[in-house]
Write an enzyme that holds these catalytic residues in place. Structure first.
Site, PDB file in Angstrom:
ATOM      1  CG  ASP A 153     -29.684 -17.845  33.161  1.00  0.00           C
ATOM      2  OD1 ASP A 153     -29.281 -19.123  32.817  1.00  0.00           O
ATOM      3  OD2 ASP A 153     -30.272 -16.821  32.570  1.00  0.00           O
TER       4      ASP A 153
ATOM      5  CG  ASP B 183     -12.365 -12.859  33.103  1.00  0.00           C
ATOM      6  OD1 ASP B 183     -11.145 -13.291  33.142  1.00  0.00           O
ATOM      7  OD2 ASP B 183     -12.826 -12.880  31.919  1.00  0.00           O
TER       8      ASP B 183
ATOM      9  CG  ASN C 104     -34.426 -16.672  21.654  1.00  0.00           C
ATOM     10  OD1 ASN C 104     -34.449 -15.222  21.712  1.00  0.00           O
ATOM     11  ND2 ASN C 104     -33.415 -17.129  22.229  1.00  0.00           N
TER      12      ASN C 104
END
Length: 449
Positions: free
Chosen positions: A210, A219, A336
């Site tokens: 990506d 995190d 999409n």
């Protein structure tokens, strides 16, 4: 309508080592709407990769090999004056446009029956799935050359804009940090039955190809992360798409404070392949280089939330088959552009395609249809984004894909035999059936073990 052959001899921007921005500029100068870069991809017949490499050298090409790079992390910008670079794990070579045309190896060339080369196809631009869909939904992709040029031109300006926004105080509305008042898990993680699973993804390598990753995100401190770039930019994510996808697939079980659980494979090993630039754009060669790297590192799960025109493309199909043969599974966003068809690379038969569901477990209106293998949560998905924002919501089949990748890591942990095709089949066999056609949701909603 037949495509015209690209002829870039005048601009010299179709070298194997040409960066994405240079290829975009050359496309603008050509002023066509093919989304071709001017370079070519040669896909070798299965099992004859070495003969394919030799056939290129026999024709006088200077050939580089991904194995010349550490862990096969081939950076195209560092190839130098090579006419071709071979990705041996997947049996594909990226060819310079001029070198290929000089040897009659472009798209419409006849290939001898005894040649180790299966096909020669144009290389296309590739984009973060959401971005490419926006252009397709404009209705101008196939009919308006000026719109195509403006779309490409926008990417040349995007990198600087995105960098300023991420380094400054301005952020898009979709990524404003949300105030979470209660502990728990996101709706997507709960829908996939992740909290009840005893699995963590321990011992499983998950590669996310990506826009990179925020390597300093709090995190993920202490987590094993292996990074490689294939677009000539640092792995650090200045876009946010990649960090969001990695958060869903591999994020922590118990984030700090009142932040809900948004990640699935919280003990998996994270492999970050930056195949999209900070503007969200790339080319097929960079994506294939990342796929080759992930397979060379035997990443059992490979997640790809990106897309491009056409397909199924022989190169992506070969990469998907190589993954399955080597105990890996490539999982890709369907696109999409709903209700349009599944895009590349997800439309390849050897790559698992993922559709998006809304929180009511109905297909998302934007989710592509056709070749769909499985579905997952993809609307209003909360996950990590780069600092200082840290968290945000996104929509898309891009967000659904890492839900499947995370669940795949949990299933892969259950048995050393749960690899490749067996993993694909288990994901489909255990999916929650939904009252919609397979062309919209595939086998149904992915479930954790």
């Amino acid at each position: 309508m037949a495509k015209k052959e690209n002829n870039n001899s005048s601009n010299g921007a179709n070298h194997v080592s040409s960066p994405v921005e240079e290829l975009l500029l050359a496309a603008l100068e050509r002023n066509d709407n093919t989304f071709e870069t001017g370079r070519y991809l040669a896909t070798f017949k299965e099992g004859v990769g070495e003969d394919g490499t030799q056939s290129l050298a026999t024709q006088g090409m200077r050939v580089a090999d991904a194995r010349d790079f550490s862990d096969q992390a081939a950076i195209l910008e560092n190839i130098g004056d090579a006419d071709a670079v071979v990705f041996p794990e997947i049996g594909v070579a990226l060819l310079s446009g001029n070198a290929a045309q000089e040897r009659n190896m472009s798209t419409f060339a006849e290939i001898a029956s005894d040649s180790p080369i299966l096909s020669i196809d144009p290389e296309y631009f590739v984009f973060a799935d959401n971005t490419y869909a926006e252009f397709l939904q404009s209705g101008t992709a196939q009919t308006d050359q000026s719109a195509s040029s403006e779309f490409l031109r926008g990417f040349l300006q995007a990198t600087e804009t995105i960098t300023k926004e991420m380094r400054g105080n301005g952020h898009s509305q979709s990524e404003i940090e949300e105030e979470v008042q209660v502990l728990g898990a996101t709706w997507g993680v709960r829908a996939c039955r992740v909290p009840a699973s005893i699995r963590s993804g321990m011992g499983i390598k998950v590669a996310v190809l990506d826009t990179g990753f925020d390597l300093g995100h709090p995190d993920f401190l202490g987590r094993p992360v292996v990074g490689a770039t294939f677009v000539g930019q640092p792995v650090q994510d200045l876009h946010s798409h990649g960090t969001h996808c990695i958060g869903t697939a591999c994020g922590p079980r118990t984030p700090a404070g009142t932040t809900p659980r948004y990640g699935i494979g919280f003990r998996s090993s994270i492999f970050v392949g930056k195949v999209l630039s900070n503007s969200g754009s790339s080319v097929g060669g960079s994506v294939l280089a990342g796929m080759n790297w992930a397979i060379a590192n035997r990443c059992q799960v490979i997640s790809m939330s990106l897309g491009g025109p056409g397909g199924p493309h022989p190169a992506y199909t070969a990469a998907g088959q190589a993954a399955l043969t080597n105990g890996c599974l490539i999982i890709a966003a369907a696109g999409n552009n709903g209700p349009g068809p599944t895009g590349a690379p997800a439309n390849s038969p050897t790559i698992m395609s993922v559709a998006s569901l809304d929180s009511n477990l109905q297909p998302s209106s934007f989710s592509a249809r056709g070749k769909i293998d499985i579905a997952a949560p993809g609307r209003d998905i909360f996950s990590s984004v780069p600092r200082p924002v840290r968290y945000g919501n996104k929509n898309g089949t891009s967000m659904a894909t890492p839900h499947v990748a995370g669940c795949a890591a949990l299933w892969a942990e259950t048995s050393p035999n749960m690899r490749g095709r067996a993993l694909w089949q288990r994901l489909q066999a255990t999916a929650r059936r939904l009252p919609f056609p397979a062309s919209q949701v595939g086998a149904g909603l992915v479930q954790a073990p």
